[in-house]
Design an enzyme around this catalytic site. Structure first.
Site, mmCIF file in Angstrom:
data_model
loop_
_atom_site.group_PDB
_atom_site.id
_atom_site.type_symbol
_atom_site.label_atom_id
_atom_site.label_comp_id
_atom_site.label_asym_id
_atom_site.label_seq_id
_atom_site.Cartn_x
_atom_site.Cartn_y
_atom_site.Cartn_z
ATOM 1 N N HIS A 34 -0.451 -6.553 7.462
ATOM 2 C CA HIS A 34 -0.384 -5.559 8.535
ATOM 3 C C HIS A 34 -1.554 -4.594 8.354
ATOM 4 O O HIS A 34 -2.363 -4.770 7.424
ATOM 5 C CB HIS A 34 0.976 -4.851 8.523
ATOM 6 C CG HIS A 34 1.381 -4.328 7.169
ATOM 7 N ND1 HIS A 34 0.702 -3.311 6.519
ATOM 8 C CD2 HIS A 34 2.372 -4.699 6.319
ATOM 9 C CE1 HIS A 34 1.268 -3.059 5.366
ATOM 10 N NE2 HIS A 34 2.284 -3.906 5.203
ATOM 11 N N HIS A 37 -2.411 -3.257 4.833
ATOM 12 C CA HIS A 37 -3.230 -4.148 3.996
ATOM 13 C C HIS A 37 -4.692 -4.087 4.446
ATOM 14 O O HIS A 37 -5.603 -4.031 3.617
ATOM 15 C CB HIS A 37 -2.764 -5.600 4.122
ATOM 16 C CG HIS A 37 -1.370 -5.859 3.626
ATOM 17 N ND1 HIS A 37 -0.350 -6.232 4.461
ATOM 18 C CD2 HIS A 37 -0.842 -5.820 2.376
ATOM 19 C CE1 HIS A 37 0.752 -6.428 3.749
ATOM 20 N NE2 HIS A 37 0.490 -6.175 2.489
HETATM 21 P P1 AMP Z 1 2.291 -6.281 -0.722
HETATM 22 O O1 AMP Z 1 1.740 -7.396 0.102
HETATM 23 O O2 AMP Z 1 3.482 -5.624 -0.130
HETATM 24 O O3 AMP Z 1 2.438 -6.643 -2.163
HETATM 25 O O4 AMP Z 1 1.164 -5.147 -0.683
HETATM 26 C C1 AMP Z 1 -0.154 -5.405 -1.075
HETATM 27 C C2 AMP Z 1 -0.873 -4.099 -1.228
HETATM 28 O O5 AMP Z 1 -0.882 -3.399 0.015
HETATM 29 C C3 AMP Z 1 -0.211 -3.166 -2.250
HETATM 30 O O6 AMP Z 1 -1.205 -2.519 -3.014
HETATM 31 C C4 AMP Z 1 0.540 -2.213 -1.367
HETATM 32 O O7 AMP Z 1 0.761 -0.956 -1.965
HETATM 33 C C5 AMP Z 1 -0.390 -2.090 -0.186
HETATM 34 N N1 AMP Z 1 0.328 -1.625 0.994
HETATM 35 C C6 AMP Z 1 1.533 -2.066 1.444
HETATM 36 N N2 AMP Z 1 1.927 -1.350 2.515
HETATM 37 C C7 AMP Z 1 0.960 -0.422 2.733
HETATM 38 C C8 AMP Z 1 0.780 0.620 3.702
HETATM 39 N N3 AMP Z 1 1.705 0.864 4.638
HETATM 40 N N4 AMP Z 1 -0.340 1.372 3.613
HETATM 41 C C9 AMP Z 1 -1.277 1.126 2.668
HETATM 42 N N5 AMP Z 1 -1.160 0.165 1.737
HETATM 43 C C10 AMP Z 1 -0.072 -0.600 1.760
#
Ligand code: AMP
Length: 280
Positions: A34, A37
């Site tokens: 999203h 990311h």
């Molecule tokens: P995930 O795919 O959920 O493991 O997230 C991958 C990376 O994206 C991690 O470093 C998360 O902290 C970051 N992330 C997830 N959601 C958000 C968001 N809403 N804003 C900024 N970074 C995010």
């Protein structure tokens, strides 16, 4: 965009790029991408010659098998988004590549003071899985900079501590949380919210914001109670609502003017577990 599935291939490719003096930024994800990311990818693109994004739904960080099964995996759509965003390299490994059978790949470092509380208390083993996978990915990619979201505050704090304790050569860049226009933090899990829960979900951030506004003048214990009552009243099932020191993650008992705090929440919105936080 270049796509690599094998660890040796991506390592060899990036090694060559680094020999030519190019810098590498790395954004590890579990996919279902999203704008949150993409904001990490954009930041990396500004600060590095090459940006590598990985998509790997890490089985070891799921303490709940059902959550792992239900985790969205829209890989085709993710590839389209990354291509449009101008991402340079995508790493899409298989489980056996990240965890070669019979080989123990976790780092030898004690981070229990940060890993056993908050998320760690409710998701046993979760951070062991996160630490192992990030350590392994850093070893494969060897980036100059690692981009992680403050949305997962405890996670980025733990990885920062691991990098520092092991003197790993990557610099951690914590990035702000991106939100929907009503305040809900973007998350791959949001697509699983029912229309009713999607409407109610912004209450998490509203409660964090209100608590943050009052933090310097009110008793933290009372603020915590007030917040939990409010969430319960709206039908959420909060697991924790905590006011912690940003550095140590220790509970804030007396608020000190010169200290930085983070207020963190985890709550079930129906059958979807959401987390969020705010820095003070
Ligand atoms: P995930 O795919 O959920 O493991 O997230 C991958 C990376 O994206 C991690 O470093 C998360 O902290 C970051 N992330 C997830 N959601 C958000 C968001 N809403 N804003 C900024 N970074 C995010």
């Amino acid at each position: 965009m270049l796509l690599f599935k094998r660890t040796e291939q991506i390592s060899a490719y990036l090694h060559k790029q680094k020999e030519m003096g190019l810098s590498v930024g790395f954004v590890p994800t579990m996919g279902a991408l999203h704008q949150g990311h993409l904001s990490l990818i954009e930041r990396s693109q500004k600060e590095n010659d090459i940006t590598v994004c990985s998509i790997f739904v890490n089985p070891r960080q799921f303490n709940d098998k059902k959550d792992l099964e239900k985790y969205p995996r829209p890989v085709g759509h993710d590839i389209e988004m990354l291509t449009l965003a101008g991402n340079n390299v995508l790493f899409l490994p298989e489980v056996d590549d990240i965890y070669p059978p019979g080989i123990n790949i976790g780092p030898d470092v004690d981070l229990t003071s940060l890993t056993t509380q908050l998320e760690g208390a409710f998701r046993p083993g979760h951070f062991d899985g996160v630490i192992t996978v990030v350590y392994r990915l850093l070893d494969i990619i060897r980036p100059d900079r690692l981009y992680m979201g403050l949305k997962d505050f405890q996670q980025q704090r733990i990885i920062g501590e691991m990098i520092s304790k092991l003197s790993l050569p990557a610099t951690l860049i914590p990035c702000p949380s991106l939100r929907e226009s009503d305040g809900l933090a973007m998350s791959s899990r949001n697509v699983r919210l029912s229309p009713e829960w999607r409407q109610k979900a912004p209450l998490l951030y509203e409660t964090l914001t209100l608590t943050a506004e009052k933090l310097r003048t009110a008793d933290p214990a009372l603020l915590k109670e007030e917040a939990i009552n409010k969430l319960n009243g709206a039908g959420f099932r909060p697991e924790y609502f905590e006011i912690r020191n940003q550095e140590t993650l220790m509970p804030a008992i007396d608020i000190q003017a010169d200290q930085k705090y983070v207020i963190l929440v985890a709550a079930w919105a129906g059958d979807v577990r959401l987390i969020d936080n705010i820095l003070v």
